[in-house]
Design an enzyme around this catalytic site. Sequence first.
Site, mmCIF file in Angstrom:
data_model
loop_
_atom_site.group_PDB
_atom_site.id
_atom_site.type_symbol
_atom_site.label_atom_id
_atom_site.label_comp_id
_atom_site.label_asym_id
_atom_site.label_seq_id
_atom_site.Cartn_x
_atom_site.Cartn_y
_atom_site.Cartn_z
ATOM 1 N N ASP A 25 14.176 65.447 -21.394
ATOM 2 C CA ASP A 25 13.516 64.193 -21.015
ATOM 3 C C ASP A 25 13.883 63.180 -22.098
ATOM 4 O OD1 ASP A 25 11.844 62.032 -20.591
ATOM 5 O OD2 ASP A 25 9.972 63.171 -20.775
ATOM 6 N N LYS A 87 16.628 53.134 -24.475
ATOM 7 C CA LYS A 87 16.631 53.373 -23.037
ATOM 8 C C LYS A 87 16.451 52.086 -22.240
ATOM 9 C CE LYS A 87 14.436 56.496 -19.701
ATOM 10 N NZ LYS A 87 13.479 57.614 -19.612
ATOM 11 N N ASP A 209 3.179 57.564 -13.841
ATOM 12 C CA ASP A 209 3.778 57.835 -15.159
ATOM 13 C C ASP A 209 3.494 56.699 -16.127
ATOM 14 O OD1 ASP A 209 5.392 58.261 -17.375
ATOM 15 O OD2 ASP A 209 7.216 58.719 -16.244
HETATM 16 P P1 ADP Z 1 7.702 57.744 -22.909
HETATM 17 O O1 ADP Z 1 7.765 58.335 -21.540
HETATM 18 O O2 ADP Z 1 7.584 56.245 -22.899
HETATM 19 O O3 ADP Z 1 8.765 58.220 -23.814
HETATM 20 P P2 ADP Z 1 5.348 59.433 -23.525
HETATM 21 O O4 ADP Z 1 5.145 59.972 -22.175
HETATM 22 O O5 ADP Z 1 5.697 60.400 -24.588
HETATM 23 O O6 ADP Z 1 6.297 58.169 -23.578
HETATM 24 O O7 ADP Z 1 3.952 58.699 -23.923
HETATM 25 C C1 ADP Z 1 3.727 58.152 -25.174
HETATM 26 C C2 ADP Z 1 2.354 57.492 -25.184
HETATM 27 O O8 ADP Z 1 1.341 58.471 -24.924
HETATM 28 C C3 ADP Z 1 2.017 56.856 -26.517
HETATM 29 O O9 ADP Z 1 1.460 55.586 -26.320
HETATM 30 C C4 ADP Z 1 0.987 57.828 -27.080
HETATM 31 O O10 ADP Z 1 0.096 57.201 -27.994
HETATM 32 C C5 ADP Z 1 0.282 58.275 -25.831
HETATM 33 N N1 ADP Z 1 -0.455 59.515 -26.041
HETATM 34 C C6 ADP Z 1 0.010 60.712 -26.450
HETATM 35 N N2 ADP Z 1 -0.987 61.612 -26.581
HETATM 36 C C7 ADP Z 1 -2.128 60.953 -26.251
HETATM 37 C C8 ADP Z 1 -3.522 61.325 -26.198
HETATM 38 N N3 ADP Z 1 -3.934 62.556 -26.552
HETATM 39 N N4 ADP Z 1 -4.417 60.398 -25.812
HETATM 40 C C9 ADP Z 1 -4.020 59.153 -25.488
HETATM 41 N N5 ADP Z 1 -2.731 58.744 -25.523
HETATM 42 C C10 ADP Z 1 -1.806 59.625 -25.897
HETATM 43 MG MG MG Z 2 8.493 59.479 -20.003
#
Ligand code: ADP
Ligand code: MG
Length: 624
Positions: A25, A87, A209
């Site tokens: 991913d 990205k 998402d």
């Molecule tokens: P992307 O798809 O954009 O790469 P992710 O799916 O990894 O991102 O999501 C990242 C976001 O999820 C960040 O804003 C992070 O702070 C938030 N996040 C991760 N864990 C938690 C949690 N336990 N509670 C709330 N937000 C969270």
């Molecule tokens: Mg993602």
Amino acid sequence: MALLQISEPGLSPAPHQQRRAVGIDLGTTNSLVATVRNGHAECLPDEQGQVILPSVVRYLPDGSVQVGNLALQAQRTDPVNTISSAKRMIGRTLNDIQADDEIRYLPYKFGNDERIIHIHTRAGDITPIDVSAKILQVLQARAEESLGGELAGAVITVPAYFDDAQRQATKDAARLAGIHVLRLLNEPTAAAIAYGLDNASEGTFVVYDLGGGTFDVSVLALSRGLFEVKATNGNSALGGDDFDQRLFCWLLEHNSLSQLPAQDSALLQSLCREAKEKLTSQTTATITATLSTGLAISTTVSRETFQQLTQPLVVKTLEPVKQALRDAHVTKQDIKGVIMVGGATRMLHVQQAVATFFGQTPLNNLNPDEVVALGAAMQANVLAGNKNDDEWLLLDVTPLSLGLETYGGLVEKVIPRNSTLPTARAQEFTTFKDGQTAMMIHVVQGERELVSDCRSLAQFTLRGIPPMAAGAARIRVTFQVDADGLLSVSAREQTSGVQAHIEVKPSYGLDDTTITQMLKDSFANAQADAIERARTEAIVEAQSIIAAVEHALSLDADILTDKELSIIQAALAETSKQLQFGEAQTIRNAIHTLSQATDEFAAKRMNRNIQRALQGKNVTDIET
Ligand code: ADP
Ligand code: MG
């Protein structure tokens, strides 16, 4: 995009021979790698036990490169050489992103190459492909370490809305990293696979998402083993970061702070992010920091306060959801399941809002930030041939129609959107001028009728057509799209056999050293190349337009008034003049004037042709 299951008996490996395959991913904020071990998909951790790799790359003064957490931390102190959000830029041009606030406000210095984005860093000019390749390399090394040997291949996920150029650029990044791409897979489809929906009954599913900086919603329809992305929507400027930001503003107000130095506000922002994440499992969180002025703050925030502050953001995600449902022509009552993807969907008020909106509990028992990587790993496992029983491959459909430019800037669709891949289709065209020996093939992608509203993918010229009367040559243009959704086009004149071919797939079939060299060369010669290429392209276009206009005049000049005719002739003369001495821009200006001058003419001719067709004469000869 639809997914079709077909058997691939020839790919069966010898018993007990597992090929190392992973799912990746490659996220805007975070990236992950996963694999299937003992029939179970799992994300692979780094040495510190972290599965999440921040998608941030820093180029250091000593020539080395940091990827992940170290780079993320250095972002405050070395912003210009620390690249995040690659990205958002991959496969796009400077022009594409100019209007994108999320990129415009990043502290990068962009080069002015028109074709590919360059970011000036101390390590030289870096492209988003280079940055993504670094991230992929770290994940690859992690996987090889953990699986004890070289990878056979990887499935890499991309957003469903990624176009051809963005998909190709992602593939190029993988090739630069030395990864064999088994295929690219849409993120929502990967999530659906992780939940086993591909084996489930039929129905319509929503993938919600909410990542770090982006929100994407997709409506997937599953029927007879076939997934189709019915609609996508979202907000590229809404994600978990905005929740951090709201909390940060509240914190400043609460402590009567204003005008903080950059260092302090970056520190507080990251503490707010931590607090936000804690509030998912705790009812309160305390933010403690000492600012550069020596001021110490310690503020406790309750989950309730946080939810109140950020509820408007949650509500904002529902608009794109409604739009996607409308576009897919379904209502929320039709939705069989809602899959939660992205770290930010862990927040309880997000879960609640989605549950209330759909009137059902969303699917959230898999880790939302891992689910895309897990689905990709399951797909990789199948593609690598590790599943002995009941083998199948999943195939996509083309997200957008692919076609050719025809006379008057109109698009003739050759492969309609939603065709199942791989696919090939041919269509015959003819010359429109006596003695015409060359034909420009302009490949475009999109649903609109005018070339100017579609995305231009490639142009090439078929030369050496034997001189014949207009309409006598039979030029068969074949479009082929492989299982990754990448396109190649060839054209062949049927009577003489002359042919020309283009792969809209710049790196296909090249080894990694060659690609690296090509990228280096393109930096070195970028400017001169771009100027020459722009001029050549302008000339080719001008020639073809002049020929087209002259030909059209020879047939249908009688529908024009004298005044219209003289305006067109003046524009023709100017374009011919520019052809000899002009630069790309002045040629383009002349082409522009000429095409404006002929707009009305083209419309009149179309009407005339339609009337002819209605009288029983064929205007196109379509073959599939
Ligand atoms: P992307 O798809 O954009 O790469 P992710 O799916 O990894 O991102 O999501 C990242 C976001 O999820 C960040 O804003 C992070 O702070 C938030 N996040 C991760 N864990 C938690 C949690 N336990 N509670 C709330 N937000 C969270
Ligand atoms: Mg993602």
